[in-house]
Design a protein around this motif. Sequence first.
Motif, PDB file in Angstrom:
ATOM      1  N   ALA A   1      26.052  16.142  29.617  1.00 39.31           N
ATOM      2  CA  ALA A   1      25.349  15.609  28.449  1.00 39.31           C
ATOM      3  C   ALA A   1      26.307  14.933  27.474  1.00 39.31           C
ATOM      4  O   ALA A   1      26.002  13.881  26.915  1.00 39.31           O
ATOM      5  N   VAL A   2      27.493  15.528  27.264  1.00 37.83           N
ATOM      6  CA  VAL A   2      28.430  14.964  26.292  1.00 37.83           C
ATOM      7  C   VAL A   2      28.983  13.629  26.796  1.00 37.83           C
ATOM      8  O   VAL A   2      29.297  12.731  26.000  1.00 37.83           O
ATOM      9  N   ALA A   3      29.070  13.449  28.130  1.00 38.85           N
ATOM     10  CA  ALA A   3      29.504  12.160  28.682  1.00 38.85           C
ATOM     11  C   ALA A   3      28.452  11.085  28.403  1.00 38.85           C
ATOM     12  O   ALA A   3      28.788   9.946  28.039  1.00 38.85           O
ATOM     13  N   TYR A   4      27.168  11.453  28.552  1.00 43.77           N
ATOM     14  CA  TYR A   4      26.101  10.490  28.258  1.00 43.77           C
ATOM     15  C   TYR A   4      25.989  10.222  26.762  1.00 43.77           C
ATOM     16  O   TYR A   4      25.561   9.145  26.340  1.00 43.77           O
ATOM     17  N   ARG A   5      26.374  11.180  25.965  1.00 47.48           N
ATOM     18  CA  ARG A   5      26.426  10.947  24.521  1.00 47.48           C
ATOM     19  C   ARG A   5      27.437   9.842  24.203  1.00 47.48           C
ATOM     20  O   ARG A   5      27.155   8.929  23.416  1.00 47.48           O
ATOM     21  N   ALA A   6      28.619   9.906  24.829  1.00 44.10           N
ATOM     22  CA  ALA A   6      29.640   8.870  24.621  1.00 44.10           C
ATOM     23  C   ALA A   6      29.152   7.521  25.147  1.00 44.10           C
ATOM     24  O   ALA A   6      29.403   6.471  24.532  1.00 44.10           O
ATOM     25  N   LYS A   7      28.446   7.531  26.262  1.00 41.02           N
ATOM     26  CA  LYS A   7      27.927   6.290  26.831  1.00 41.02           C
ATOM     27  C   LYS A   7      26.885   5.668  25.905  1.00 41.02           C
ATOM     28  O   LYS A   7      26.872   4.445  25.685  1.00 41.02           O
ATOM     29  N   ALA A   8      26.002   6.513  25.369  1.00 39.89           N
ATOM     30  CA  ALA A   8      24.974   6.012  24.451  1.00 39.89           C
ATOM     31  C   ALA A   8      25.611   5.416  23.201  1.00 39.89           C
ATOM     32  O   ALA A   8      25.152   4.386  22.672  1.00 39.89           O
ATOM     33  N   TYR A   9      26.684   6.052  22.709  1.00 42.65           N
ATOM     34  CA  TYR A   9      27.355   5.545  21.506  1.00 42.65           C
ATOM     35  C   TYR A   9      27.992   4.181  21.764  1.00 42.65           C
ATOM     36  O   TYR A   9      27.915   3.272  20.938  1.00 42.65           O
TER      37      TYR A   9
ATOM     38  N   LEU B   1      18.362   9.962  26.145  1.00 39.92           N
ATOM     39  CA  LEU B   1      17.330  10.820  26.755  1.00 39.92           C
ATOM     40  C   LEU B   1      17.865  11.512  27.998  1.00 39.92           C
ATOM     41  O   LEU B   1      17.515  12.673  28.268  1.00 39.92           O
ATOM     42  N   THR B   2      18.715  10.829  28.761  1.00 41.16           N
ATOM     43  CA  THR B   2      19.337  11.468  29.939  1.00 41.16           C
ATOM     44  C   THR B   2      20.193  12.656  29.500  1.00 41.16           C
ATOM     45  O   THR B   2      20.142  13.738  30.106  1.00 41.16           O
ATOM     46  N   GLY B   3      20.971  12.454  28.435  1.00 43.44           N
ATOM     47  CA  GLY B   3      21.793  13.550  27.917  1.00 43.44           C
ATOM     48  C   GLY B   3      20.955  14.723  27.448  1.00 43.44           C
ATOM     49  O   GLY B   3      21.279  15.888  27.714  1.00 43.44           O
ATOM     50  N   LEU B   4      19.840  14.434  26.777  1.00 43.22           N
ATOM     51  CA  LEU B   4      18.960  15.509  26.299  1.00 43.22           C
ATOM     52  C   LEU B   4      18.296  16.242  27.459  1.00 43.22           C
ATOM     53  O   LEU B   4      18.064  17.455  27.382  1.00 43.22           O
TER      54      LEU B   4
END
Length: 599
Positions: free
Chosen positions: A102-110, A126-129
């Motif tokens: 999830a934290v990797a997708y958070r960085a990607k979303a940012y 949404l993928t991270g969540l």
Amino acid sequence: MRIFTFIAFFLLGTVAKSQNILETTKQALDSVELLQMQNKTQDAIQTLNRAIHSTDSFDDLAYLYAYQSGLYVSKDSLLMGKKLLDRSLEAAENAKNNPSKAVAYRAKAYLNFRLNLPDAVVKDALTGLNYLEGDNTDLTTKYYLNYLLYSTYSRWGDEEKMEKYILKCRQYAIAGNDINLQVNVNNGMSSMYLARYRKTKQTSMLDSTLLYLNKSFGLHRSHPKKVSGDTFVITCINMANYYLEFSTESMEVRKKKAFHYLQLAEGRLQKEEASSEKWINVFGIKSGFAKKEGDISLAERYLLQGLSLLVSDKGNYFKLEYRVNKELAGIALKRNDLKSALEYQERSEELLKKSFDEQQLLNAQKLEIQYETEKKDQQLKLLKERETFRKKQNYLYGGIALALLFGLAFMFISYHFKLKYSIEREEKLKREKEESEHRANLQLKFEREEQSRLIAEQELSEIKRQQLEKEALANSLLIEHKNVMLQQIKSKIKEGDTGKIQKLLKEEMLLTANFEDIKVQIQEVHPNFFNRLNQLAVRKLTPLDLKYCTYLYLKMSTKQIAQTLHVEPQSVRMFKYRLKQKFDLGKEADLDTFLGDLS
């Protein structure tokens, strides 16, 4: 100069407290949090570098690379941020725990947020969540993913989704007892209500804006060490801007309140606990008050003071400098100072060109990232197409195999009865063969058992034979001793010496008792003892030699042997010397030890 802003949302608050990472990694992220609170981004990057080189855990690396990517992206180093993001995603693929993914997708979303790709932001957030659904070990990541969604829907003006996600942010900030994030949420709520006011002109929206700003400031007053410098400065700037633009109080009261908050912001900026571009916000608001009061010269001085503080910083703030110079050009025109107005205008045009060039570089980074991303997406798409083709190919081969199977089944049914007869016949032969082998094995087992029994009987017979030999030896020694004794008694009788006869009889009684023990010991001697004596002797041994060897082997003393054989001790010593010669033993060798070693 109209200014109203809200907090940036990545890496400005408590770091993740996931239970799935090592304690050393948690400590490193805590240090990053502290450095971010102090606006020391470069030190935070170095801390993450050290932590990365000290672990090989995929879960930890997913976190560390994700946070490092966010730091570089926040500095507009998008290519480096993308490179670190790819490492985070690669580690996340091999990670064991969902929060690390999830934290990797958070960085990607940012990163996609900074690339202005809102659809990709929503998809990644949404993928991270989804990875964190039902998992409350990392509330911070849940908070930031929802804040990204809130910020994206803010750009789209979707008020319903904005409110939905900012309220979720508040829920996670409170549940995690994170004061800094709670302040961020209140600033976000304030910004949301201000946007509604601009759209609807309802004064109740302004009341809500001020309410949430006061909540932010109140949290800082209660927990001053738990709110980052940037967060606090932005809260103060937003409060001051509210009194500049929206308050209905008298100008004197508005200015007093606004300058109070600006003074607090300046204190943090002077300590370099917040980013330098906020100097322009501070002096821009002061300039705004001066213009409302009609003091154009003071308004100009405020802007020049803010511009001076901004230029003294090492960063590039061409856009802000451009806006300030445009504002100064306007002020100079109001003063009818055409020369200054022209200078400000020329300066603003230079800055606009620099800003354009900087934006071009940033756009080049964005295009390169988008190109690399699309290239990877195309590769992934090609791999998926190949996989789909392979699946279709497998289905085709499966159909052909199924048709062949049906054909084979038909052939099997056609020859079923013949095959059945053949199989039954083979099974019968097999059973007969197995029975024959079984009988043969039983016969072999019986023969082996019979052979073992015969061997055991032979061994028992050999033991009995050896025992008889031992008894015979012992008895022969006893008989020989008795014969010698009888001869001595006969001799003494002829001499008529009765005293010596009685002495001989007493000695015999004592020797008889000792000899019973010797007899038992002789029976314990293994027959091979005599064979080994003959093998080791260099000259042939006589029966008397063997008798002496037996007595010595049984640890009998020279005196005992002399009494037993009715000879003088000197004779026994001489006999022992001759035995050493027969065994070729040196002068230093001990005959007793030599015989004892034979056991």
